[in-house]
Design an enzyme around this catalytic site. Structure first.
Site, PDB file in Angstrom:
ATOM      1  CG  ASP A  25      17.780  15.435  22.061  1.00  0.00           C
ATOM      2  OD1 ASP A  25      18.878  15.357  21.461  1.00  0.00           O
ATOM      3  OD2 ASP A  25      17.702  15.714  23.272  1.00  0.00           O
ATOM      4  CE1 TYR A  26      20.641  22.142  18.192  1.00  0.00           C
ATOM      5  CE2 TYR A  26      21.600  20.886  16.386  1.00  0.00           C
ATOM      6  CZ  TYR A  26      21.336  22.092  17.001  1.00  0.00           C
ATOM      7  OH  TYR A  26      21.762  23.251  16.413  1.00  0.00           O
TER       8      TYR A  26
END
Length: 107
Positions: A25-26
């Site tokens: 997600d980062y």
């Protein structure tokens, strides 16, 4: 790419589709940020504005569990130097990363 990832998350298939299991997600959010910054740089150039991305590198913070090659203060000092450069000395649409407290352009 972002929409593909989000659809995979909604469907619960992101792991089986081969997305990395760590920091996915980062990484996807940073991809979107860098792409949007590039778009803004092109749109803003005619107004004399400079738009770039800056990655502080592996900084000792709670996000990294206290690991890192430099402190948050050192990263902030480097970001400040970059932000305060005169626009005529700074190209637009670049991605800068800190490596050993030295700025390097990656684009």
């Amino acid at each position: 790419m972002v929409n593909l990832f989000l659809a995979s998350v909604r469907e619960g298939t992101w792991k089986s589709q081969g997305w990395p299991e760590t920091w996915t997600d980062y990484a996807v959010s940073k991809l979107a940020l860098n792409a949007y910054s590039s778009v803004l740089a092109k749109r803003s150039q005619r107004f004399g504005l400079v738009v770039n991305c800056f990655c502080p590198g592996f900084t000792r913070t709670s996000m990294t569990g206290g690991e890192g090659t430099h402190t948050a203060v050192e990263a902030a000092e480097l970001a400040t130097r970059l932000a305060l450069l005169p626009t005529e000395e700074l190209p637009t649409g670049k991605f800068y990363i800190s490596h050993n407290n030295v700025l390097r352009s990656k684009l």
